[in-house]
Design an enzyme around this catalytic site. Sequence first.
Site, short mmCIF file in Angstrom:
data_model
loop_
_atom_site.label_atom_id
_atom_site.label_comp_id
_atom_site.label_asym_id
_atom_site.label_seq_id
_atom_site.Cartn_x
_atom_site.Cartn_y
_atom_site.Cartn_z
N LYS A 1 0.99 -1.29 0.01
CA LYS A 1 0.06 0.32 0.01
C LYS A 1 0.88 1.22 0.06
CE LYS A 1 -4.26 1.00 0.47
NZ LYS A 1 -5.69 0.41 -0.12
N GLY B 1 -20.60 6.91 5.52
CA GLY B 1 -19.92 7.22 4.18
C GLY B 1 -20.67 7.28 2.63
N GLY C 1 -19.55 7.58 0.03
CA GLY C 1 -18.86 7.59 -1.43
C GLY C 1 -19.26 6.50 -2.34
N VAL D 1 -18.38 3.60 -2.73
CA VAL D 1 -19.06 2.20 -2.34
C VAL D 1 -20.44 2.40 -1.48
CG1 VAL D 1 -18.50 0.14 -1.10
CG2 VAL D 1 -16.75 1.32 -2.35
P1 NAD Z 1 -14.77 7.44 -1.14
O1 NAD Z 1 -13.81 8.64 -0.89
O2 NAD Z 1 -15.65 7.45 -2.42
O3 NAD Z 1 -16.02 7.78 -0.14
C1 NAD Z 1 -15.64 8.13 1.45
C2 NAD Z 1 -17.05 8.76 1.75
O4 NAD Z 1 -16.66 8.79 3.18
C3 NAD Z 1 -17.06 10.39 1.16
O5 NAD Z 1 -18.18 10.69 0.90
C4 NAD Z 1 -16.52 11.23 2.54
O6 NAD Z 1 -17.07 12.42 2.70
C5 NAD Z 1 -17.09 10.08 3.53
N1 NAD Z 1 -16.42 10.41 5.01
C6 NAD Z 1 -15.13 10.57 5.30
N2 NAD Z 1 -15.04 10.67 6.53
C7 NAD Z 1 -16.52 10.74 7.22
C8 NAD Z 1 -16.76 10.51 8.48
N3 NAD Z 1 -16.16 10.65 9.62
N4 NAD Z 1 -18.30 10.26 8.64
C9 NAD Z 1 -19.17 10.23 7.65
N5 NAD Z 1 -18.54 10.05 6.17
C10 NAD Z 1 -17.20 10.43 6.27
O7 NAD Z 1 -14.36 6.21 -0.91
P2 NAD Z 1 -14.88 4.71 -1.42
O8 NAD Z 1 -14.25 4.32 -2.50
O9 NAD Z 1 -16.44 4.67 -1.19
O10 NAD Z 1 -14.17 3.93 -0.02
C11 NAD Z 1 -14.95 3.90 1.16
C12 NAD Z 1 -14.12 3.02 2.04
O11 NAD Z 1 -14.08 1.65 1.50
C13 NAD Z 1 -12.84 3.45 2.17
O12 NAD Z 1 -12.21 3.18 3.40
C14 NAD Z 1 -12.07 2.58 1.16
O13 NAD Z 1 -10.62 2.19 1.63
C15 NAD Z 1 -12.74 1.24 1.45
N6 NAD Z 1 -12.48 0.53 0.20
C16 NAD Z 1 -12.91 0.85 -0.92
C17 NAD Z 1 -12.78 -0.01 -1.96
C18 NAD Z 1 -13.39 0.58 -3.36
O14 NAD Z 1 -13.20 -0.21 -4.46
N7 NAD Z 1 -13.60 1.83 -3.54
C19 NAD Z 1 -12.42 -1.31 -1.92
C20 NAD Z 1 -11.91 -1.61 -0.49
C21 NAD Z 1 -11.93 -0.72 0.43
#
Ligand code: NAD
Length: 372
Positions: A104, A202, A204, A206
């Site tokens: 990572k 969150g 985002g 996912v």
């Molecule tokens: P993203 O950046 O698209 O979304 C994250 C969201 O969380 C954002 O909308 C942000 O505003 C919100 N956020 C941040 N801190 C917060 C808090 N304290 N309270 C409420 N909301 C908060 O990320 P993503 O791609 O959706 O990924 C989400 C999580 O899943 C991350 O931890 C990431 O590492 C993990 N993950 C993602 C993937 C993937 O394929 N995208 C794969 C494995 C793990």
Amino acid sequence: MLNVLEPRHVKLAGATTLEITDITADAARFDGFDAHEQVWLGRDTVRGLTAIVAIHTTVLGPALGGTRIWPHATFEAGVVDALRLSRGMTFKSAIAGLPLGGGKAVIIADAKTAKTPAMLEAYAEMLNTLVGQYITAEDVGMTLADADFLAERAPNVAGTTKGGSGNPSPFTAQGTFLGLKSALRHRTGSDELKGVRVAVQGLGSVGWSLCAKFHAQGAVLTVSDLDAARTARAAKQFGATVVEGDAIVAADVDIFAPCALGGILSAKTIPLLKAGIVAGAANNQLATAEDGRRLVERGILYAPDYVINAGGVINVAAEMAEGGYHVEAVMPRVEKIATTLTKIFERAEREDRTTDAVAETMAREIVEAARK
Ligand code: NAD
């Protein structure tokens, strides 16, 4: 231990301002260090780059793991994040049955204000020195456009839109959704979602997609996000109840799905949980190893994060399959997340251990078997 940062691999000749240092010995003193094979620091003060690449293992294959761009408060916090995330990637790929190790990268910067083409160019130079050892992809703070930009400059970038597997989030969301249903089935005997109350932290890539799936099957949603526009949209589109900040942890729901950042399950937050199941996509949900036990003591079923959120890495890994990437080969592997989780839940009960301890044992068994 691999050492591919030999002079012949380092394309740092000429006028570059990038400096790469092996900081493995220093990192060994930090929390989260777990016999990591190597930890690299890339620093370029002119182009504004401070990047840490942590290689946990390359036993099963090159270390794959995204690059997170995040404004960590201290350098040490960035290293610890990279160490923990890379170890999680080893476990994630091993349990998902992928021929990949765990790595990572963390770039310490605010992606909104400090991410520049010059910074990414410096980072691409660093990636070039790690070919064969490390493969990167997107993570929080890095967009698909950034991945494409890097891929034009370094060969070890996966998950790009040009000839790559593209956005991993739909696969992560689907795996998380199926994993959540397997947790529900294990706990209640049914995976019917109609009327089931789910809190998603969150919204985002996912979290949003997960909400859409829950809503489509009649679940009742409570959501939170730092971005008020996203929560407002969820209220409108999914009829979700919006809560502010960490109040989401204490929401009166059946399932809590952390989909923001890590460390949300701690000595402080676990006593507040009303959900009987915690299952979500965020990495490193447990603040400490003891928090897995705290969840068991409260009778909460926890789906280990790196097992349930493996859909994205399964999709990216399909790029490396013989014959190239074929999307139809991905879903059957993602669907296996549900059966893997059921095995973990059952073994944890049989052995009276936490689900995260069982998952880690299973992953380490796979790596050790390959090492022999
Ligand atoms: P993203 O950046 O698209 O979304 C994250 C969201 O969380 C954002 O909308 C942000 O505003 C919100 N956020 C941040 N801190 C917060 C808090 N304290 N309270 C409420 N909301 C908060 O990320 P993503 O791609 O959706 O990924 C989400 C999580 O899943 C991350 O931890 C990431 O590492 C993990 N993950 C993602 C993937 C993937 O394929 N995208 C794969 C494995 C793990």
